[in-house]
Every structure is written in structure tokens, then in C-alpha cells.
Design an enzyme around this catalytic site. Sequence first.
Site, PDB file in Angstrom:
ATOM      1  N   PHE A 194      -3.494   4.367  -6.099  1.00  0.00           N
ATOM      2  CA  PHE A 194      -3.090   3.373  -7.100  1.00  0.00           C
ATOM      3  C   PHE A 194      -3.913   2.093  -7.049  1.00  0.00           C
ATOM      4  O   PHE A 194      -4.493   1.662  -8.038  1.00  0.00           O
ATOM      5  CB  PHE A 194      -1.606   3.061  -6.901  1.00  0.00           C
ATOM      6  CG  PHE A 194      -1.027   2.126  -7.899  1.00  0.00           C
ATOM      7  CD1 PHE A 194      -0.575   2.577  -9.120  1.00  0.00           C
ATOM      8  CD2 PHE A 194      -0.932   0.770  -7.621  1.00  0.00           C
ATOM      9  CE1 PHE A 194      -0.032   1.714 -10.045  1.00  0.00           C
ATOM     10  CE2 PHE A 194      -0.396  -0.102  -8.544  1.00  0.00           C
ATOM     11  CZ  PHE A 194       0.059   0.376  -9.753  1.00  0.00           C
ATOM     12  N   GLY A 197       0.824  -1.200   0.000  1.00  0.00           N
ATOM     13  CA  GLY A 197       0.000   0.000   0.000  1.00  0.00           C
ATOM     14  C   GLY A 197       0.864   1.259   0.000  1.00  0.00           C
ATOM     15  O   GLY A 197       1.970   1.252  -0.518  1.00  0.00           O
ATOM     16  N   LEU A 198       0.344   2.288   0.621  1.00  0.00           N
ATOM     17  CA  LEU A 198       1.031   3.576   0.709  1.00  0.00           C
ATOM     18  C   LEU A 198       1.456   4.109  -0.646  1.00  0.00           C
ATOM     19  O   LEU A 198       2.577   4.571  -0.829  1.00  0.00           O
ATOM     20  CB  LEU A 198       2.267   3.479   1.622  1.00  0.00           C
ATOM     21  CG  LEU A 198       1.986   3.331   3.109  1.00  0.00           C
ATOM     22  CD1 LEU A 198       3.295   3.294   3.877  1.00  0.00           C
ATOM     23  CD2 LEU A 198       1.140   4.474   3.600  1.00  0.00           C
ATOM     24  N   CYS A 199       0.560   3.971  -1.619  1.00  0.00           N
ATOM     25  CA  CYS A 199       0.894   4.582  -2.898  1.00  0.00           C
ATOM     26  C   CYS A 199      -0.335   5.312  -3.445  1.00  0.00           C
ATOM     27  O   CYS A 199      -0.723   5.146  -4.588  1.00  0.00           O
ATOM     28  CB  CYS A 199       1.432   3.563  -3.888  1.00  0.00           C
ATOM     29  SG  CYS A 199       0.603   1.994  -3.867  1.00  0.00           S
ATOM     30  N   GLY A 200      -0.935   6.092  -2.594  1.00  0.00           N
ATOM     31  CA  GLY A 200      -2.046   6.934  -3.021  1.00  0.00           C
ATOM     32  C   GLY A 200      -3.235   6.121  -3.495  1.00  0.00           C
ATOM     33  O   GLY A 200      -3.568   5.096  -2.920  1.00  0.00           O
TER      34      GLY A 200
END
Lengths: 297, 133
Positions: free
Chosen positions: A94, A89-92
Site C-alpha cells: 500500500f 505499515g503492515l499493509c502490503g
Amino acid sequence: MPSLKDLKTQINSVGSTKKITSAMKMVAASKLRRSQEKAEAARPYSSRLEEMLLSLASSSVSGEGVIKLLTGTGKDEKYLVIPVTADRGLCGGFNSSINRATTKFVNSLESKGKNVSLITVGKKSRDFFNRIMKDKIIESYVDVTESGYDGAFQISNKIQSLYFDDKFDKCILIYNKFVSAITQEVTRQQLIPLDIKENNEKEKKDTDDKNSAAIYTYEPDESSILKDLLPKNISIQIFKMLLESSAGEQGARMAAMDNATRNAGEMIDTLTLKYNRTRQAFITKELIEIISGAEAI
Amino acid sequence: MESTISFDLVAPEQLIFNDKVGMIIVPGKEGDLGVLPGHSKLLSSLRPGRVLVYGESKNLLKSFFVSGGFVEINPEKCIVLAEEVEEMNSLEKATIEQKMLELENETSDESKQQYLIVKSKIEALNSSHYEKI
């Protein structure tokens, strides 16, 4: 009113978050470069294969077996949808944009009375669809981007065996197309039957110009080459799409982390201001107490 | 006529070879093909075997092992699309033989195919045809 100590701890914790996000941004940037290089390196193969396929596919070979990958089953009942997300995770937006697009697509297919099944690629889509439509999932793949071409090959084998077992008529991929380091585009691509017309028109011009009199000798013959070529094309399409998606993931993460770092910076600024004000207020208050105490004597 | 032909050897993950050469020999499905500049247009699938690359004076430049794939030939260019490419020099006979033994008794389709590839690897190592022309 928060005490000075509270503010101090808050500032410190935001500060360390900022350190982490800015480190993640750097990591994503370097990974982005690497994935872009990989995607670049894979391009010659896929474009060559596509060219070959185009010159063959126009020769309208018909028949049973593998050729069905090109021509389709002639039905339009069962769909296989493959959402491709990242493992982390931690990719907006996406991953969630893929999941959302897939859900929407599946629902619209179902409202038309089609039968839909899913193969998920990436941990994030696996977790998401396990929650909301577990019964539709045939198989889940995770950590495929690390294994390179082999990973794509496995997925492609699975899809093809399902296809020849008559489990679906159309296979559609939903993935993030890499547009630039900061933009990805949710793209729907039909994998089976091969959507040749779309590409054809685009590339027809080039081939027309280059070799209008292109008459190849085929060895052994057209149809057997085509039979070899079609399954390979599926693997390579998947491979290409995995690479694009992984480049897109890094790009998205980079942008998300850049934002987070900036937000943390702003937060630290406001918190520091608040801290200083509070401190000053305390000093003033103490001074007043001392002065009024002295006056009383 | 040109004395060189441009040759591309492409694997899914990268472009492995790209240069102008004097001649190439590729393992076509129905027999080896020697490709010289000005070759007629041809599309063929490949069997597992050696791809040999020669310089202008027909000296052997490089040899690769490919596990199958396709070749597209036109008068100016020869393109080999191979799934697995290894340089012949980097192959070690002992490890391949070991693998061959492991695969020999497997029955699944996939390992049978693997077995054929490994077997032709050994054959490729043992053969020295075309090394001097």
C-alpha cells in the site's frame, strides 16, 4: 539437524505470530467497514458540490484572485506533489506503491526541467521522502484521517496559501483509490487548476438530460458564488481522497494479514511434520541401541 | 401542485436531513430565503444562521445552525450544503459565550472568522423569528 526443542520453540513462535496476524486481520476488517461507511456518508456532499461547480464553471467566469484555482496561473513551471500514504505499515504494498509512483513522477517532472516540491500526508511517506528528497518537502501531515474534515480543511488551507504566494502552478495528488476491499489503484489527480473537462464529459450527459433548460438565479451572483465554492471544493476533494485512502489502507492490511496468516499456517504444518519425523528417528535410534545392546550380552 | 418539497441538509461528513417538508427558511447571503414547493431555480451562498424546517401545515419541525455554505433550489428539491451543522437544541448558550470571549481578543484571520460564526450562533439562539407562521 535441529533438536526437538528447537523445533518446538519455532512452532510455538510461528503459532503466536499467526495469532497476531489473524487478530490484525479481524481488526482491519472491522475498520474497513467503518471507513467504508464514512466514505459512503461523505459522498452526497461531494457529489452535490461537484454538480454545483459544474453548472457554474461552464459559465466561464474570468478574473483574478480565487478564480485562479479554476483557470490556473497560465504557467507550467512549478509543481506541488502530494503523496498520500497511511500512518502505519503492515499493509502490503500500500505505502510503497505510492512512494514508488511519486518518486517516478517527480523524477520525470524534473527531467523535463520542472521545479517540484512536496507535501507529504501520512507517516510512511514522510519518513520515505525525508530520506531521499528532504529539501523538497514543504510540510508533512500525519494522523489526518482521524481528525475528519478538519484535517482536510487544514491541508487545503495550506495548499491555497502556497498557491496564492505563487509557490506552485499545478498541484497533483497521488493516492490509493479504493476499488474494492482487496484492490487499490494508485491514482494521480490534479487538484489545481481544477481539472473540470474530464469530469465534465462524463457528467455532461446526465445534466443535459436532467435539466437542459437549467437557468439558475444566482445570489449574490455567479462569480461570488464561484469564489466561495472553489476553495471549498478543494477541501472536499482532499477529504474525499483521505477517506478513500484510509478505506484502501484497511483493505490492503486485511489482505496482507490474511496472506500472512495463511503462510504461518503452512509453516506450522511443515514444521510439525519435521518435528514428528525427527522424534520418530530418535525413537528408532534408541530402539536400535537397546536391541543391539541386548544382543551383545 | 405538490404540497411538499424534498429537502436535503448535507454536511461533509454525513447526510443530516433528508425528507419531504412543507417549507424551509435558509439564511441566504443577501437575506433569509423562504423556500416553498415550486420555488424557481436558484443557487445562493449562505451566511451563518438558522435553517428552519417546517412541516406541511407550517409547523416548525427542526431548526439547525449552519456556519455557511450553499443552497441549491429547484421546484422539487432544496439542497443545503453546509460545512458545520448543529441542531439548535444542542447548542448551549453558556459555552458559546465563553468561546466568544476567548475569541474576542484574537487577531488572526481565522479566529476572526470563528468569532463571526460564534457571534451569529448567539444571535441565532436569541432570535425567535419565524418560529410560528
